[in-house]
Write a protein that holds these residues in place. Structure first.
Motif, PDB file in Angstrom:
ATOM      1  N   ASP A 117       2.274  44.217  49.200  1.00 29.96           N
ATOM      2  CA  ASP A 117       2.761  43.728  47.905  1.00 29.96           C
ATOM      3  C   ASP A 117       3.887  44.596  47.351  1.00 29.96           C
ATOM      4  N   ALA A 118       3.986  45.827  47.817  1.00 32.89           N
ATOM      5  CA  ALA A 118       5.041  46.724  47.323  1.00 32.89           C
ATOM      6  C   ALA A 118       6.401  46.432  47.954  1.00 32.89           C
ATOM      7  N   VAL A 119       6.444  45.537  48.926  1.00 33.73           N
ATOM      8  CA  VAL A 119       7.725  45.160  49.532  1.00 33.73           C
ATOM      9  C   VAL A 119       8.562  44.408  48.497  1.00 33.73           C
ATOM     10  N   ASP A 120       9.782  44.846  48.293  1.00 34.93           N
ATOM     11  CA  ASP A 120      10.688  44.207  47.338  1.00 34.93           C
ATOM     12  C   ASP A 120      11.241  42.915  47.939  1.00 34.93           C
ATOM     13  N   GLN A 121      11.017  41.795  47.266  1.00 33.42           N
ATOM     14  CA  GLN A 121      11.426  40.500  47.803  1.00 33.42           C
ATOM     15  C   GLN A 121      12.948  40.370  47.884  1.00 33.42           C
ATOM     16  N   HIS A 122      13.652  40.881  46.902  1.00 32.08           N
ATOM     17  CA  HIS A 122      15.122  40.806  46.954  1.00 32.08           C
ATOM     18  C   HIS A 122      15.647  41.660  48.104  1.00 32.08           C
ATOM     19  N   GLY A 123      15.081  42.844  48.255  1.00 29.96           N
ATOM     20  CA  GLY A 123      15.493  43.701  49.362  1.00 29.96           C
ATOM     21  C   GLY A 123      15.153  43.083  50.709  1.00 29.96           C
ATOM     22  N   LEU A 124      14.011  42.371  50.773  1.00 35.41           N
ATOM     23  CA  LEU A 124      13.617  41.720  52.017  1.00 35.41           C
ATOM     24  C   LEU A 124      14.604  40.615  52.382  1.00 35.41           C
ATOM     25  N   ARG A 125      15.000  39.824  51.399  1.00 37.17           N
ATOM     26  CA  ARG A 125      15.975  38.758  51.678  1.00 37.17           C
ATOM     27  C   ARG A 125      17.293  39.348  52.188  1.00 37.17           C
TER      28      ARG A 125
END
Length: 402
Positions: A117-125
């Motif tokens: 859950d700590a994974v940043d979604q914007h950074g992942l994209r």
């Protein structure tokens, strides 16, 4: 339709899930299963490894939400299964959330969900877009590619390795071991390769923690030891490379051969997310899994499930259960392809984002891409668990010919 009442006597016939015929046309196989057996189907996962396959949606939901009668711990079952069994590495006990129940499951699950859950979604994209750009650049000038091995797999591998803080060399060993396990060929060797590689990753991140899932698992209050850490990573890699690779490839194939999606996508009428959901209903990358091992015989709708024999949920069979009335509207995500209940996939939004971004990027980069062979020439990999192509060849104009 429900299955007739049975006893624990061995059925006269079992359906072989490991044969090429099943892989080539599983939907026809599920229809035959319903006609002959009903909701609960006696199957062989490989020769000599019996199980019950559940192809009823309502029954599967009850089983997946009943961890007391259907725990995921296989330790009694595996006592009768040799180490050389090709499906054992996919089914055996590991100290992780997937293969535990009760307080142990809660402990492992809490560590995993916190780290994911700590994974940043914007950074992942942004990461997926960067990896997609680099991956397409490797084959763009050729005018042709196998999107399975040259795009879908590298995307899954490179993105997951980045999220886990895994160096490329270690990641390649992990991917090699995991592929052997999924394929069921030389699976014992694959298990050894995998164990050694994830142990190296754990050691690295204990010495040099970073902003990654592995480091967050290590730092979690659950206090996971090296063995437990290794098995959390095995689960993450198992769920993150093969299924994600096949989800991307199967969805690209659907877009290329289905006029509804190929035409509507270019016209802005459908989204990649809708194509993904259609594939997750029709041909999910994990077709049959979510395994439990009832410690006592359990009666479900008049069918007696034997003690300590694997109960395998057919996500494909359940999603396409005629009892649902065949209703699959756009945006409907009531399928079981991410499982449900205490063992539901904790990385669902991340997997959606990776697959959607990767496919959208590919379609934008190669809008005139076409399948390079007739659809009936494509071959599916045999195996009881996955829905996977052996290759996805495409052709497209190069910059020089465009």
């Amino acid at each position: 339709m429900t299955s007739p009442t049975t006893t624990e006597a061995a059925p006269e016939r079992r359906v072989a899930l490991y044969e090429a015929e099943f892989a080539a046309d599983p939907h026809a196989a599920y229809a035959r299963m319903r006609a002959e057996f009903g909701t609960f189907v006696p199957v062989d996962l490989v020769p000599g490894v019996p199980a019950t396959l559940v192809i009823g949606y309502a029954q599967a939901r009850r089983i997946l939400n009943d961890p007391l009668r259907f725990p995921a711990d296989p330790r009694v079952w595996e006592q009768s299964v040799p180490d050389t069994c090709p499906v054992r590495p996919m089914m055996e006990y590991r100290p992780n959330a997937l293969r535990s129940t009760g307080p142990a499951h809660t402990r492992y699950r809490s560590a995993n969900t916190a780290a994911i859950d700590a994974v940043d979604q914007h950074g992942l994209r942004t990461l997926v877009e960067r990896v997609a750009d680099a991956t397409i650049a490797e084959f763009r000038a050729a005018g042709e590619a196998d999107l399975l091995t040259q795009y879908a797999w590298p995307i899954a591998f490179r993105v997951l390795s980045a999220l886990l803080g895994c160096p490329d060399e270690t990641g390649r060993r992990i991917a090699d071991g995991m592929a052997k396990i999924f394929e069921g060929v030389d699976a014992a060797s694959g298990n050894e390769i995998l164990a050694g590689a994830v142990a190296d990753l754990v050691g690295l991140r204990r010495r040099r923690p970073g902003d990654d899932i592995t480091s967050r698992l290590i730092a979690h209050d659950a206090g996971l030891d090296d063995e437990e850490m290794a098995h959390q990573l095995v689960t993450l890699y198992g769920a993150g490379i093969e299924p994600l690779t096949n989800l991307i490839a199967n969805t690209v194939l659907k877009i290329l051969v289905d006029d509804q999606f190929s035409g509507d996508l270019h016209a802005g009428g459908s989204s990649v997310r809708e194509a993904l959901d259609t594939v997750l209903y029709l041909d999910p990358p994990m077709a049959n899994y979510c395994i439990s091992y009832p410690p006592h015989p359990v009666d479900v709708d008049g069918f007696l499930l034997p003690a300590h024999e694997p109960v395998v949920i057919s996500m494909t069979g359940c999603n396409n259960d005629p009892a649902l009335g065949g209703r699959r509207t756009a945006g409907n995500r009531a399928h079981l392809s991410w499982s449900t209940g205490p063992h539901a996939c904790p990385a669902r939004p991340h997997a959606y984002l990776i697959a959607e971004t990767a496919i959208t990027h590919l379609l934008d980069a190669l809008p005139e891409m076409d399948l390079a062979v007739a659809p009936d020439e494509l071959i599916r990999r045999p195996g009881p668990f996955h829905r996977a192509l052996t290759a996805l060849p495409v052709s497209f104009p190069t910059a020089a010919s465009a």
